[in-house]
Write a protein that holds these residues in place. Structure first.
Motif, PDB file in Angstrom:
ATOM      1  N   LEU A 116      76.686  59.961  18.714  1.00 20.31           N
ATOM      2  CA  LEU A 116      77.707  60.296  17.837  1.00 20.31           C
ATOM      3  C   LEU A 116      77.113  60.191  16.613  1.00 20.31           C
ATOM      4  O   LEU A 116      76.741  58.962  16.146  1.00 20.31           O
ATOM      5  N   LEU A 117      77.451  61.219  15.598  1.00 19.07           N
ATOM      6  CA  LEU A 117      76.935  61.303  14.167  1.00 19.07           C
ATOM      7  C   LEU A 117      78.167  61.315  13.420  1.00 19.07           C
ATOM      8  O   LEU A 117      78.826  62.378  13.490  1.00 19.07           O
ATOM      9  N   LEU A 118      78.595  60.242  12.486  1.00 18.23           N
ATOM     10  CA  LEU A 118      79.575  60.630  11.776  1.00 18.23           C
ATOM     11  C   LEU A 118      79.420  60.545  10.338  1.00 18.23           C
ATOM     12  O   LEU A 118      78.445  59.403   9.799  1.00 18.23           O
ATOM     13  N   ASP A 119      79.598  61.324   9.722  1.00 22.61           N
ATOM     14  CA  ASP A 119      79.393  61.537   7.925  1.00 22.61           C
ATOM     15  C   ASP A 119      80.510  61.056   7.188  1.00 22.61           C
ATOM     16  O   ASP A 119      81.372  62.068   6.972  1.00 22.61           O
ATOM     17  N   GLU A 120      80.966  59.873   6.909  1.00 24.23           N
ATOM     18  CA  GLU A 120      81.820  59.487   6.204  1.00 24.23           C
ATOM     19  C   GLU A 120      83.303  59.911   6.709  1.00 24.23           C
ATOM     20  O   GLU A 120      83.926  60.751   5.812  1.00 24.23           O
ATOM     21  N   PRO A 121      83.654  60.051   7.787  1.00 26.59           N
ATOM     22  CA  PRO A 121      84.741  60.605   8.707  1.00 26.59           C
ATOM     23  C   PRO A 121      86.083  60.141   8.089  1.00 26.59           C
ATOM     24  O   PRO A 121      87.080  60.657   8.396  1.00 26.59           O
ATOM     25  N   PHE A 122      85.969  58.880   7.451  1.00 30.62           N
ATOM     26  CA  PHE A 122      87.260  58.507   7.032  1.00 30.62           C
ATOM     27  C   PHE A 122      87.478  58.290   5.331  1.00 30.62           C
ATOM     28  O   PHE A 122      88.280  57.737   4.875  1.00 30.62           O
ATOM     29  N   THR A 168      87.629  50.721  19.674  1.00 26.88           N
ATOM     30  CA  THR A 168      88.027  50.569  20.909  1.00 26.88           C
ATOM     31  C   THR A 168      87.473  51.592  21.846  1.00 26.88           C
ATOM     32  O   THR A 168      86.615  51.155  22.975  1.00 26.88           O
ATOM     33  N   ILE A 169      87.521  52.803  21.375  1.00 26.92           N
ATOM     34  CA  ILE A 169      86.751  54.012  22.218  1.00 26.92           C
ATOM     35  C   ILE A 169      84.986  53.655  22.552  1.00 26.92           C
ATOM     36  O   ILE A 169      84.440  53.770  23.766  1.00 26.92           O
ATOM     37  N   VAL A 170      84.524  53.313  21.328  1.00 26.45           N
ATOM     38  CA  VAL A 170      82.981  52.967  21.359  1.00 26.45           C
ATOM     39  C   VAL A 170      82.768  51.915  22.506  1.00 26.45           C
ATOM     40  O   VAL A 170      81.827  52.045  23.055  1.00 26.45           O
ATOM     41  N   ARG A 171      83.241  50.609  22.264  1.00 30.74           N
ATOM     42  CA  ARG A 171      83.402  49.635  23.049  1.00 30.74           C
ATOM     43  C   ARG A 171      83.466  49.932  24.734  1.00 30.74           C
ATOM     44  O   ARG A 171      82.817  49.671  25.478  1.00 30.74           O
ATOM     45  N   ASP A 172      84.631  50.885  24.919  1.00 34.96           N
ATOM     46  CA  ASP A 172      85.125  51.214  26.316  1.00 34.96           C
ATOM     47  C   ASP A 172      84.087  52.196  26.928  1.00 34.96           C
ATOM     48  O   ASP A 172      83.744  52.202  28.039  1.00 34.96           O
ATOM     49  N   THR A 173      83.340  52.770  25.999  1.00 36.31           N
ATOM     50  CA  THR A 173      82.381  54.130  26.546  1.00 36.31           C
ATOM     51  C   THR A 173      80.836  53.599  26.406  1.00 36.31           C
ATOM     52  O   THR A 173      80.126  54.352  27.142  1.00 36.31           O
ATOM     53  N   GLY A 174      80.824  52.613  25.508  1.00 31.64           N
ATOM     54  CA  GLY A 174      79.169  52.374  25.495  1.00 31.64           C
ATOM     55  C   GLY A 174      78.401  53.324  24.801  1.00 31.64           C
ATOM     56  O   GLY A 174      77.284  53.506  24.640  1.00 31.64           O
ATOM     57  N   GLN A 175      79.357  53.934  23.750  1.00 31.39           N
ATOM     58  CA  GLN A 175      78.563  55.242  22.825  1.00 31.39           C
ATOM     59  C   GLN A 175      77.751  54.764  21.916  1.00 31.39           C
ATOM     60  O   GLN A 175      77.795  53.594  21.144  1.00 31.39           O
ATOM     61  N   THR A 176      76.670  55.357  21.593  1.00 34.06           N
ATOM     62  CA  THR A 176      75.558  55.097  20.518  1.00 34.06           C
ATOM     63  C   THR A 176      76.082  55.665  19.528  1.00 34.06           C
ATOM     64  O   THR A 176      76.656  56.953  19.590  1.00 34.06           O
ATOM     65  N   VAL A 177      76.253  55.176  18.227  1.00 37.10           N
ATOM     66  CA  VAL A 177      76.734  55.909  16.842  1.00 37.10           C
ATOM     67  C   VAL A 177      76.040  55.550  15.847  1.00 37.10           C
ATOM     68  O   VAL A 177      75.316  54.586  15.611  1.00 37.10           O
ATOM     69  N   PHE A 178      75.601  56.477  15.072  1.00 34.69           N
ATOM     70  CA  PHE A 178      75.099  56.490  13.714  1.00 34.69           C
ATOM     71  C   PHE A 178      76.107  56.976  12.696  1.00 34.69           C
ATOM     72  O   PHE A 178      76.505  58.250  12.916  1.00 34.69           O
ATOM     73  N   MET A 179      76.365  56.242  11.651  1.00 34.55           N
ATOM     74  CA  MET A 179      77.465  56.267  10.783  1.00 34.55           C
ATOM     75  C   MET A 179      76.884  56.379   9.143  1.00 34.55           C
ATOM     76  O   MET A 179      76.410  55.398   9.079  1.00 34.55           O
ATOM     77  N   ILE A 180      77.505  57.316   8.438  1.00 32.44           N
ATOM     78  CA  ILE A 180      77.279  56.982   7.128  1.00 32.44           C
ATOM     79  C   ILE A 180      78.767  56.533   6.509  1.00 32.44           C
ATOM     80  O   ILE A 180      79.518  56.707   6.926  1.00 32.44           O
ATOM     81  N   THR A 181      78.173  55.315   5.620  1.00 29.98           N
ATOM     82  CA  THR A 181      79.673  54.797   4.952  1.00 29.98           C
ATOM     83  C   THR A 181      79.193  54.397   3.588  1.00 29.98           C
ATOM     84  O   THR A 181      78.103  54.125   3.466  1.00 29.98           O
ATOM     85  N   HIS A 182      80.079  54.540   2.612  1.00 34.14           N
ATOM     86  CA  HIS A 182      80.177  53.906   1.361  1.00 34.14           C
ATOM     87  C   HIS A 182      80.817  52.577   1.269  1.00 34.14           C
ATOM     88  O   HIS A 182      80.699  51.662   0.158  1.00 34.14           O
ATOM     89  N   ASP A 183      81.577  52.203   2.411  1.00 36.42           N
ATOM     90  CA  ASP A 183      82.283  51.136   2.411  1.00 36.42           C
ATOM     91  C   ASP A 183      81.862  49.943   3.128  1.00 36.42           C
ATOM     92  O   ASP A 183      81.426  49.974   4.345  1.00 36.42           O
ATOM     93  N   VAL A 184      81.593  48.904   2.452  1.00 39.22           N
ATOM     94  CA  VAL A 184      80.834  47.450   2.983  1.00 39.22           C
ATOM     95  C   VAL A 184      81.616  46.979   3.910  1.00 39.22           C
ATOM     96  O   VAL A 184      80.924  46.788   4.719  1.00 39.22           O
ATOM     97  N   ASP A 185      83.040  46.970   3.778  1.00 39.44           N
ATOM     98  CA  ASP A 185      83.823  46.203   4.575  1.00 39.44           C
ATOM     99  C   ASP A 185      83.746  47.017   6.104  1.00 39.44           C
ATOM    100  O   ASP A 185      83.998  46.456   6.990  1.00 39.44           O
TER     101      ASP A 185
END
Length: 292
Positions: A167-173, A190-207
């Motif tokens: 799953l590729l996420l470009d600052e979705p929030f 929750t979904i990622v942990r339940d499915t074991g999904q691999t995720v690469f995500m861009i964010t500007h939010d350190v938290d």
């Protein structure tokens, strides 16, 4: 009888990026070069850096939407050079088809992945993923009747519904208010942990990165940006947004990321960052230094 010596081979990472570079026509310097990193199967990776360092371009290359000027991307042992349904993408904008309902926006993607499925199979699959993002009541509404946060949930449900390898996420929030953002972060975790999904995500939010990521890639400033450092999140993986700041490893890791963005990213710009970035664990270092 002579026996052959036992040999051990290191398994290839699920995602492997080797010497990636991008130079746009007419430019005298690359946006980034010598970008090297790996992602393990089931790992959640965030990438952080200032505007202009090429984060979105890297994501587009991983999605097969852009071609790199140099280097290679391998996913699950195969080279990535074109879009494919084994990679789900969620952009900053929801990218929903406005004339279709929530149900039919997701069904369109599902039918693309499994064209031989019956209408009943598609219906059940769509409803399963809509329920996961808490939008069952909006199944037959069109995007115009949804809030911004609800539209982003539909985009996430659509990406998960095709059951991609990555799953590729470009600052979705990025465009959401803080309360909605937090709610969707919790759902995504929750979904990622339940499915074991691999995720690469861009964010500007350190938290956000500290909450979500198993590993954070820190980009130096462009041009000639690189992955300057890889920070491993040493906190337990079952962390929760409401309590994560109580973990003694939280602030050392958060402060490490902030310090990089404020000062060190600039010092490592213009190709001064190493081609093979060091791996650090600021949270563990801090905990080990704490007296018993």
């Amino acid at each position: 009888m002579q026996t052959e010596p036992t040999t051990f081979t290191t398994p290839r990472p699920f995602l492997q990026i080797e010497g990636l570079a991008k130079t746009y026509p007419g430019a005298t310097e690359p946006v980034f070069d010598q970008v090297n990193f790996t992602v393990a199967k089931g790992e959640f990776v965030c990438i952080i850096g200032h505007s202009g360092c090429g984060k979105t371009t890297i994501l587009n290359v991983l999605a097969g939407l852009e071609q790199a000027s140099a280097g290679q991307v391998f996913m699950d042992g195969r080279e990535v050079n074109a879009p494919g349904l084994e990679r789900g993408v969620v952009f900053q904008g929801h990218a929903l088809m406005p004339w279709l309902s929530v149900r039919n926006n997701i069904a369109f993607a599902v039918r693309s992945k499994w064209p031989d499925w019956s209408a009943e199979q598609v219906r059940a699959h769509v409803e399963k993923y809509v329920a996961l993002v808490g939008l069952t009541a909006a199944l037959d509404k069109k995007p115009a009747a949804l809030s911004g946060g609800m539209k982003q949930r539909v985009g996430i449900a659509r990406a998960f519904a095709i059951e991609p390898k990555m799953l590729l996420l470009d600052e979705p929030f990025g465009a959401l208010d803080a309360l909605t953002r937090g709610t969707i972060q919790d759902e995504l975790l929750t979904i990622v942990r339940d499915t074991g999904q691999t995720v690469f995500m861009i964010t500007h939010d350190v938290d956000e990165a500290v909450l979500l990521a198993d590993k954070v890639l820190l980009m130096s400033n462009g041009p000639t940006a690189r992955v300057a450092e890889i920070v491993h999140n040493t906190m337990p993986r079952d962390r929760q947004r409401a309590t994560v700041h109580h973990d003694p490893q939280y602030y050392p890791q958060r402060n490490h990321l902030v310090d990089f963005l404020v000062s060190r990213s600039k010092d490592l710009s213009n190709g001064r960052a190493p081609a093979h970035p060091p791996v650090v664990q600021p949270g563990l270092a801090a905990v080990s230094a704490t007296p018993a």
